[in-house]
Design an enzyme around this catalytic site. Structure first.
Site, short mmCIF file in Angstrom:
data_model
loop_
_atom_site.label_atom_id
_atom_site.label_comp_id
_atom_site.label_asym_id
_atom_site.label_seq_id
_atom_site.Cartn_x
_atom_site.Cartn_y
_atom_site.Cartn_z
N LYS A 119 76.49 106.18 9.31
CA LYS A 119 77.77 106.68 9.81
C LYS A 119 78.46 107.57 8.77
O LYS A 119 79.17 108.49 9.14
CB LYS A 119 78.68 105.53 10.24
CG LYS A 119 78.14 104.82 11.47
CD LYS A 119 79.25 104.37 12.38
CE LYS A 119 78.75 104.04 13.77
NZ LYS A 119 78.27 102.69 13.93
N LYS A 210 69.00 105.59 17.63
CA LYS A 210 69.49 104.70 18.67
C LYS A 210 70.50 105.40 19.56
O LYS A 210 71.18 106.34 19.13
CB LYS A 210 70.11 103.44 18.05
CG LYS A 210 71.55 103.57 17.60
CD LYS A 210 72.09 102.21 17.20
CE LYS A 210 73.59 102.27 17.03
NZ LYS A 210 74.35 101.96 18.24
N LYS A 213 77.50 105.26 20.75
CA LYS A 213 78.77 105.66 21.34
C LYS A 213 79.40 106.82 20.60
O LYS A 213 80.16 107.59 21.15
CB LYS A 213 79.75 104.49 21.27
CG LYS A 213 79.73 103.60 22.48
CD LYS A 213 81.02 102.83 22.58
CE LYS A 213 80.82 101.36 22.31
NZ LYS A 213 81.26 100.97 20.98
P1 ATP Z 1 78.71 103.25 17.48
O1 ATP Z 1 77.48 104.06 17.48
O2 ATP Z 1 79.95 104.04 17.51
O3 ATP Z 1 78.70 102.17 16.44
P2 ATP Z 1 77.64 101.50 19.38
O4 ATP Z 1 77.05 102.16 20.56
O5 ATP Z 1 76.75 101.05 18.29
O6 ATP Z 1 78.74 102.47 18.85
P3 ATP Z 1 79.11 99.07 19.07
O7 ATP Z 1 80.44 98.76 19.65
O8 ATP Z 1 79.00 99.35 17.63
O9 ATP Z 1 78.51 100.29 19.90
O10 ATP Z 1 78.13 97.89 19.43
C1 ATP Z 1 78.40 97.01 20.52
C2 ATP Z 1 77.17 96.22 20.89
O11 ATP Z 1 76.19 97.09 21.45
C3 ATP Z 1 76.48 95.51 19.73
O12 ATP Z 1 75.99 94.28 20.20
C4 ATP Z 1 75.35 96.43 19.39
O13 ATP Z 1 74.29 95.74 18.77
C5 ATP Z 1 74.96 96.91 20.77
N1 ATP Z 1 74.29 98.21 20.72
C6 ATP Z 1 74.81 99.38 20.34
N2 ATP Z 1 73.91 100.36 20.44
C7 ATP Z 1 72.78 99.78 20.92
C8 ATP Z 1 71.50 100.26 21.26
N3 ATP Z 1 71.20 101.54 21.14
N4 ATP Z 1 70.58 99.37 21.73
C9 ATP Z 1 70.88 98.07 21.87
N5 ATP Z 1 72.07 97.55 21.56
C10 ATP Z 1 73.02 98.39 21.10
MG MG Z 2 77.61 100.32 16.48
#
Ligand code: ATP
Ligand code: MG
Length: 344
Positions: A119, A210, A213
């Site tokens: 990040k 991955k 968001k």
């Molecule tokens: P950011 O990239 O901004 O961190 P994020 O998509 O990782 O956002 P988070 O709110 O950080 O979202 O994570 C929320 C949940 O979603 C956590 O349990 C995380 O492990 C899961 N998660 C996030 N991205 C993935 C992914 N690509 N595959 C599986 N689980 C995910």
């Molecule tokens: Mg995350």
């Protein structure tokens, strides 16, 4: 005896994508169905984590409520009396505990967190905040404040779970074994959630990365609000490889492996079974069509349920949970404040 706590949180910095659903939301829904009555389920919105990546502050409050609706549309049963939904910032104990834990977390270990490295690379020319650096400690507080044993999260959070364990063990070592409940190890967490391996859904466009968001990758990301037809098209255009034979091999065939993983989770079949069905076949198009069709069915059904979520009922549950959690948090925090010498 209090019931063991299962806890998870999803940031509200933006809308959810399919990775959030499969990695973070679905396991909680499945666990609630499987263990209703035996466990306490805390499914919260870590709203104070929202600022670690760029966020539209004027939209945040509504985004939080919208994301809570997603939990319900995904199948979370609000009538279950062992289930609690709450916003982190409405329970002050999270922040207070994080301040204490900061003094038991090491600079070096936070610097080694992969998420921090990734990040801060993404941040490019903007400043890297102390909030981003420190967020795993706040996450440890989110978990330790309730003595949570089980934390079903995606593979990307593995390191943070391990850090939480390290901090808890360090404090117990100093202040006594009974101070903090240490969440169980990652492999045990996977077994509990009924997973053969950690879930890490990849970007459809850049499968080495991955789905996320906070990365601008519309063609690679399936949002839960995507038009189902458009989402199916994204699957049909997913990046694959030129090998020409289907294999589950995240290293050399990340795109294809990602599709197999998505398919297994959407049809609720063991990954091994889906792999056995598809491995050796040569039509990537057939696999894409199968995944696209499941994505379309899932999104259509999910969006219909989302439109029917009753907001007043949600708000009643939310406020009642927050009221109760403030009590639990205050009691647990007091024990820790006592141990570190802040209370008599
Ligand atoms: P950011 O990239 O901004 O961190 P994020 O998509 O990782 O956002 P988070 O709110 O950080 O979202 O994570 C929320 C949940 O979603 C956590 O349990 C995380 O492990 C899961 N998660 C996030 N991205 C993935 C992914 N690509 N595959 C599986 N689980 C995910
Ligand atoms: Mg995350």
């Amino acid at each position: 005896m209090a019931k063991p706590v299962v806890l998870t949180g999803l940031r509200a910095n933006s809308e959810f994508h399919l990775g959030n659903y499969l990695g973070g939301i679905l396991p909680m829904i499945q666990l609630q169905k499987k263990f209703a009555g035996d466990y306490q389920l805390n499914m919260f919105v870590p709203d104070l984590h929202s600022f670690t990546t760029p966020v539209e502050h004027s939209k945040l409050y509504l985004q939080i409520i919208d994301n809570l609706k997603v939990y319900v549309a995904a199948g979370l049963d609000l009538d279950n009396e062992d289930t609690f939904i709450y916003r982190q910032s409405y329970v002050a104990g999270h922040s207070e505990l994080a301040v204490i834990l900061n003094n038991f977390a090491y600079f070096g270990e936070l610097q080694r967190m992969t998420q921090f490295k990734e990040k801060s690379d993404q941040a490019k020319d903007t400043n890297i905040t102390a909030g981003l650096f420190d967020y795993p400690v706040l996450m440890a507080a989110d978990i330790l404040l309730y003595g949570a044993k089980w934390i079903p999260v995606g593979e990307d959070q593995r390191q943070h779970i391990e850090l939480t364990r390290d901090i808890a063990l360090r404090m117990n070592n100093k202040f006594g074994e009974d101070l903090l409940h240490v969440p169980v190890e990652w492999e045990e967490q996977l077994k509990f959630a009924g997973r053969e391996s950690g879930v890490r859904i990849r970007s459809l466009k850049t499968p080495e990365k991955k789905m996320s968001k906070s990365v601008d990758d519309p063609a690679g990301t399936i949002l839960l609000s995507d038009n189902p037809e458009d989402a199916a098209k994204k699957v049909m255009s997913a990046t694959t490889d030129s090998i020409g034979v289907i294999r589950y091999d995240m290293k050399n065939q990340a795109g294809i492996s990602n599709l197999l993983q998505i398919l297994a989770l959407l049809i609720d079949a063991p990954l091994a079974e889906v792999i056995a069905n598809w491995e050796g076949k040569t039509s990537y198009g057939d696999l894409k069509t199968a995944v696209a069709s499941e994505v379309k069915v899932f999104l259509t059904d999910f969006q219909r349920k989302l439109a029917n979520v009753e907001e007043p009922e949600l708000m009643r549950k939310l406020e009642a949970s927050e009221y109760l959690m403030r009590d639990v948090a205050t009691q647990n925090l007091y024990k820790i404040q006592q141990a570190v010498g802040l209370r008599p």
